[in-house]
Design a protein around this motif. Structure first.
Motif, mmCIF file in Angstrom:
data_model
loop_
_atom_site.group_PDB
_atom_site.id
_atom_site.type_symbol
_atom_site.label_atom_id
_atom_site.label_comp_id
_atom_site.label_asym_id
_atom_site.label_seq_id
_atom_site.Cartn_x
_atom_site.Cartn_y
_atom_site.Cartn_z
ATOM 1 N N THR A 106 -2.579 5.076 1.720
ATOM 2 C CA THR A 106 -2.026 5.263 3.171
ATOM 3 C C THR A 106 -2.614 4.001 3.636
ATOM 4 O OG1 THR A 106 -2.608 7.733 3.629
ATOM 5 C CG2 THR A 106 -2.725 5.674 5.313
ATOM 6 N N PRO A 107 -2.168 2.943 4.216
ATOM 7 C CA PRO A 107 -2.638 1.479 4.741
ATOM 8 C C PRO A 107 -3.869 2.050 5.746
ATOM 9 C CG PRO A 107 -0.296 1.460 5.823
ATOM 10 C CD PRO A 107 -0.678 3.478 4.527
ATOM 11 N N VAL A 108 -4.794 1.806 6.249
ATOM 12 C CA VAL A 108 -5.473 1.629 7.028
ATOM 13 C C VAL A 108 -5.621 0.170 7.787
ATOM 14 C CG1 VAL A 108 -7.950 2.660 8.281
ATOM 15 C CG2 VAL A 108 -6.558 3.996 6.588
ATOM 16 N N VAL A 168 0.708 -1.247 0.214
ATOM 17 C CA VAL A 168 0.270 -0.081 0.220
ATOM 18 C C VAL A 168 1.669 1.735 -0.193
ATOM 19 C CG1 VAL A 168 -1.808 1.316 1.285
ATOM 20 C CG2 VAL A 168 -1.875 -1.294 1.388
ATOM 21 N N THR A 169 2.071 1.226 0.593
ATOM 22 C CA THR A 169 2.395 2.704 0.803
ATOM 23 C C THR A 169 3.438 2.392 -0.074
ATOM 24 O OG1 THR A 169 2.970 1.901 3.016
ATOM 25 C CG2 THR A 169 5.185 3.243 2.009
ATOM 26 N N TYR A 170 4.119 1.621 -0.782
ATOM 27 C CA TYR A 170 5.090 1.898 -2.460
ATOM 28 C C TYR A 170 4.309 2.443 -3.297
ATOM 29 C CZ TYR A 170 7.513 -2.117 -0.377
ATOM 30 O OH TYR A 170 8.784 -2.252 0.366
ATOM 31 N N VAL A 171 3.278 2.144 -3.115
ATOM 32 C CA VAL A 171 2.026 2.443 -4.333
ATOM 33 C C VAL A 171 1.820 4.612 -4.120
ATOM 34 C CG1 VAL A 171 1.217 0.666 -5.540
ATOM 35 C CG2 VAL A 171 -0.321 2.123 -4.350
ATOM 36 N N GLY A 172 2.006 4.567 -3.115
ATOM 37 C CA GLY A 172 1.712 6.362 -2.102
ATOM 38 C C GLY A 172 0.677 5.963 -1.531
ATOM 39 N N GLN A 201 4.272 -1.211 14.207
ATOM 40 C CA GLN A 201 5.729 -1.127 14.075
ATOM 41 C C GLN A 201 6.437 0.635 13.197
ATOM 42 O OE1 GLN A 201 7.458 -2.761 13.301
ATOM 43 N NE2 GLN A 201 6.218 -5.018 13.037
ATOM 44 N N LYS A 202 7.666 0.276 14.172
ATOM 45 C CA LYS A 202 8.426 2.056 13.943
ATOM 46 C C LYS A 202 8.099 2.414 12.522
ATOM 47 C CE LYS A 202 12.516 4.692 14.967
ATOM 48 N NZ LYS A 202 13.804 4.471 15.598
ATOM 49 N N ALA A 203 7.782 1.667 12.016
ATOM 50 C CA ALA A 203 8.419 2.680 9.627
ATOM 51 C C ALA A 203 6.811 3.009 10.102
ATOM 52 C CB ALA A 203 8.314 1.307 9.324
ATOM 53 N N TYR A 204 5.315 2.560 10.719
ATOM 54 C CA TYR A 204 4.309 3.467 10.671
ATOM 55 C C TYR A 204 3.742 4.194 12.156
ATOM 56 C CZ TYR A 204 3.316 0.396 6.442
ATOM 57 O OH TYR A 204 3.237 -0.017 5.212
ATOM 58 N N ALA A 205 5.028 4.945 12.516
ATOM 59 C CA ALA A 205 4.832 5.508 13.535
ATOM 60 C C ALA A 205 4.174 7.163 13.520
ATOM 61 C CB ALA A 205 6.102 6.195 14.075
ATOM 62 N N SER A 206 4.204 7.556 11.809
ATOM 63 C CA SER A 206 3.369 8.764 11.389
ATOM 64 C C SER A 206 1.699 8.261 11.129
ATOM 65 C CB SER A 206 4.004 8.926 10.209
ATOM 66 O OG SER A 206 3.244 8.290 8.861
ATOM 67 N N LEU A 207 1.527 7.364 11.547
ATOM 68 C CA LEU A 207 -0.563 7.512 11.327
ATOM 69 C C LEU A 207 -1.144 7.479 12.693
ATOM 70 C CD1 LEU A 207 -0.169 4.038 8.479
ATOM 71 C CD2 LEU A 207 -0.695 6.792 7.896
#
Length: 372
Positions: free
Chosen positions: A107-109, A101-105, A325-331
């Motif tokens: 947002t994963p919910v 989901v992230t690769y195509v720009g 996950q730390k990679a998705y902390a911005s969510l």
């Protein structure tokens, strides 16, 4: 002699050597054919595998790619999903489901799983649908199908796509039909440790839609249908010939390997009687292929130490749920947002599970767990 004092070799969570030793001659002969034809990238060996794998999944088409993460990535691209869109993903899955989901720009919910089946919760899916939602990725986790009918109905009611992440579910059945043909596309991994694993990396996408199929062929090959003419931005995500050849050999054995996994799972389910462990609920409409056999326990670290002391090596899968996950902390997800997924992440242990396990080894695992 006390069962805990038996002197036997260590039982691994997964032992690929046994599988590969049993078919080494066939694999090497297949590799020689690839070598003789120098068909190392794509080519006839991949094409033959694609047709045969589509047959297994009872879909019209299958497209071989370089890994399962790429399969998910290209599926989303083929659906036109991109920046500004949202895709609903279970929090209880391997991170690759969300990466795509992230690769195509987009947002994963994230949504929670059910407390009993540990699969995506259709009720939570419905709660998270917004005007930005374009798709749901349902995961057939551990080889067990999720509730396809419930999620499909929600998708149909809201005009959004369903993608099956079947990376762990080669040959699994939902209401007697193979997974991979229920959504717009089914995405598979052929990572070496999967039920159907390549000698190398590999992935695949199944579909009944010829438009998607044609688009996927272009996307995996630099956006190219006619050589050196590039109609769109594409990717170098072809499957290799050696991988395709090894998968063709293994595909013949997959039904019997899956049957053996089911036998082992049934033994675990019927004979592990220790109330300290909780198992995944198996609905009547789901026929799992038991890529993993996972149990929940109060303290996984203590259980691991105990099992190691008795020559059993368990596994741990997904100790941190995707939303934390730390990679998705911005969510801005927080502890407590997905209580079922969080509980599983901190309490799960994967028992030894592979088709080549002996009866003595299966019995040993059962006995040791019952005496815990």
């Amino acid at each position: 002699m006390d069962v805990l004092q038996k002197n036997i070799s260590k039982i691994q969570c997964l032992d690929l050597n046994r599988q590969h030793e049993s078919i080494k001659g066939e694999i090497f002969r297949a590799f020689e054919e690839v070598y003789d034809q120098t068909a190392f990238s794509g080519g006839s060996f991949v094409e033959h595998f694609e047709r045969e794998f589509a047959g297994l999944c009872r879909t019209k088409f299958a497209v071989g790619v370089n890994n399962g993460t790429s399969a998910l990535h290209l599926a989303l691209l083929a659906l036109g999903i991109g920046p500004g869109d949202e895709v609903i993903v279970p929090a209880n899955t391997f991170i690759a489901t969300a990466w795509a989901v992230t690769y195509v720009g987009a947002t994963p919910v994230f949504v929670d799983c059910r407390e009993d089946t540990w699969q995506i919760d259709a009720d939570r899916v419905e709660e998270q649908i917004s005007l930005k939602t374009k798709a749901v990725i349902g995961v057939h986790l551990y080889g067990q199908p999720f509730d396809v009918d419930a999620v499909s109905q929600i998708c149909a009611n809201n005009g959004i796509f369903l993608i099956e992440d079947a990376a762990q579910a080669h040959g699994a059945l939902y209401r007697k039909q193979p997974v991979g043909g229920f959504g717009e596309m089914g995405c598979f991994s052929f990572y070496p440790g999967k039920n159907l694993g390549a000698c190398g990396e590999g992935g695949g996408i199944t579909t009944n839609n010829e438009k998607y199929y044609t688009h996927l062929l272009s996307l995996r090959n630099h956006g190219c249908v006619v050589r050196y003419y590039h109609d769109e931005v594409g990717y170098n995500m072809r499957m290799g010939g050696l991988e395709g050849a090894s998968l063709r050999v293994k595909l013949k054995y997959l039904p019997s390997w899956n049957d053996r996994r089911r036998e082992i799972a049934k033994r675990y389910q019927e004979h592990i009687s220790n109330e300290k462990f909780k198992m995944q609920f198996q609905p009547s409409w789901a026929e799992s292929v038991y890529h993993l056999f996972v149990i929940c326990t109060k303290d996984p670290v203590v259980l691991q130490k105990y099992l190691n002391e008795h020559n059993i090596n368990p596994g741990f899968h997904y100790p941190v749920p995707c939303h934390l996950q730390k990679a998705y902390a911005s969510l801005n997800y927080r502890q407590g947002d997905m209580p079922n997924a969080e509980y599983l992440a901190s309490h799960c242990v994967s028992l030894p599970m592979y088709a080549e396990m002996t009866e003595e080894e299966v019995n040993r695992v059962i006995e040791v767990l019952n005496l815990y």
